[in-house]
Structures are given as C-alpha cells and as structure tokens.
Design an enzyme around this catalytic site. Structure first.
Site, short mmCIF file in Angstrom:
data_model
loop_
_atom_site.label_atom_id
_atom_site.label_comp_id
_atom_site.label_asym_id
_atom_site.label_seq_id
_atom_site.Cartn_x
_atom_site.Cartn_y
_atom_site.Cartn_z
N HIS A 79 56.90 46.77 34.22
CA HIS A 79 57.97 46.51 35.20
C HIS A 79 59.28 46.23 34.48
CE1 HIS A 79 56.51 42.30 34.54
NE2 HIS A 79 57.78 42.01 34.63
N GLU A 130 60.91 43.56 39.27
CA GLU A 130 60.88 42.11 39.43
C GLU A 130 62.32 41.64 39.61
OE1 GLU A 130 59.54 40.03 35.91
OE2 GLU A 130 59.16 38.18 37.01
#
Ligand code: CO
Length: 137
Positions: A79, A130
């Site tokens: 991520h 995120e």
C-alpha cells in the site's frame, strides 16, 4: 485533500534480508524490527530524505498481510500512505464520492500511533491506499 506521501509499504518474506538490502545495497537508514501486534505486522522503517519505506512481515495468526505474501511469495508493494489533516472529514468526503472505506469505516491507530484508515484498491487504480492523520503536515 491529500498531503504528503507518508510511506510506501512493501511486504517481504524475510525482514532481515530486506533490511540488509536497504541498509547495505541502497545505503539507507534502517530501523530495527518493530512489532505492531494491533496491525498484525512486524515493521522495519526505512528513512528517506523525503518519505519512508515500511518493510512489513506478518505477525500473529491473523495478519492482514499473510494472504498477500502467499500470493506474492517474493514480496511486493502492499500500500501507499498519504497524509491528511482531518481524517474524519476525509472519510466523510470519500464516502460521499462513493469510495469504500475498509473495515467499520472508523480510524484505527496505525504503526506511528496516529489515526489511519484504508481505502479499497478497486476505487484507486488497483492500489490499496492508507490515509494517516498528520496534524502538522
Ligand atoms: Co502503512
């Protein structure tokens, strides 16, 4: 809405080997392994002049990165994390835009002790995102 790139997270099959690669081959400043049991990972932080790389390895029986490592046994980018000033306002805005906030949609405390949420890869070009609330950004 988004601010700086906070970090890129890479899941690795062998933390020590990855730390050696970043420390010795790339010449980066690399932390010791840090267990983050509430996120189900052990993390090594790689400090770059303008951002961070986080090397992740599963910790415990229900790690969110275990299945990723099974699918990607050599490791891979997991991520990317962007900073936001107000995470609740960001969640409200994204939901209004039709974005899926993973989990119960409430921020949890991430690896830096700050509120985080994850956004579904299907909404962001196949990349897990995120968001981390960094008030001083
Ligand atoms: Co992260």
């Amino acid at each position: 809405m988004i601010g700086r790139l906070n970090h890129v997270a890479i899941v690795v099959p062998d933390l020590e080997a990855a730390a050696t690669l970043y420390r010795n081959t790339l010449g980066a400043v690399v932390s010791e392994p840090v267990p983050v049991p509430e996120q189900g990972v052990t993390t090594i932080f790689v400090e770059l002049p303008n951002s961070k790389i986080e090397l992740l390895h599963p910790l415990g029986d229900h790690s969110p990165v275990a299945a990723f490592l099974e699918r990607n046994p050599r490791g891979g980018t997991h991520h990317i994390c962007y900073e936001v000033r107000d995470i609740r306002a960001a969640i409200e805005h994204l939901r209004a835009e039709g974005v899926e906030v993973i989990g119960d949609g409430k921020p949890s405390i991430g690896a830096h002790g700050l509120p985080v949420v994850f956004l579904h890869p299907r909404d962001f070009c196949g990349t897990l995102i995120e968001l981390e609330e960094v008030a001083s950004q």
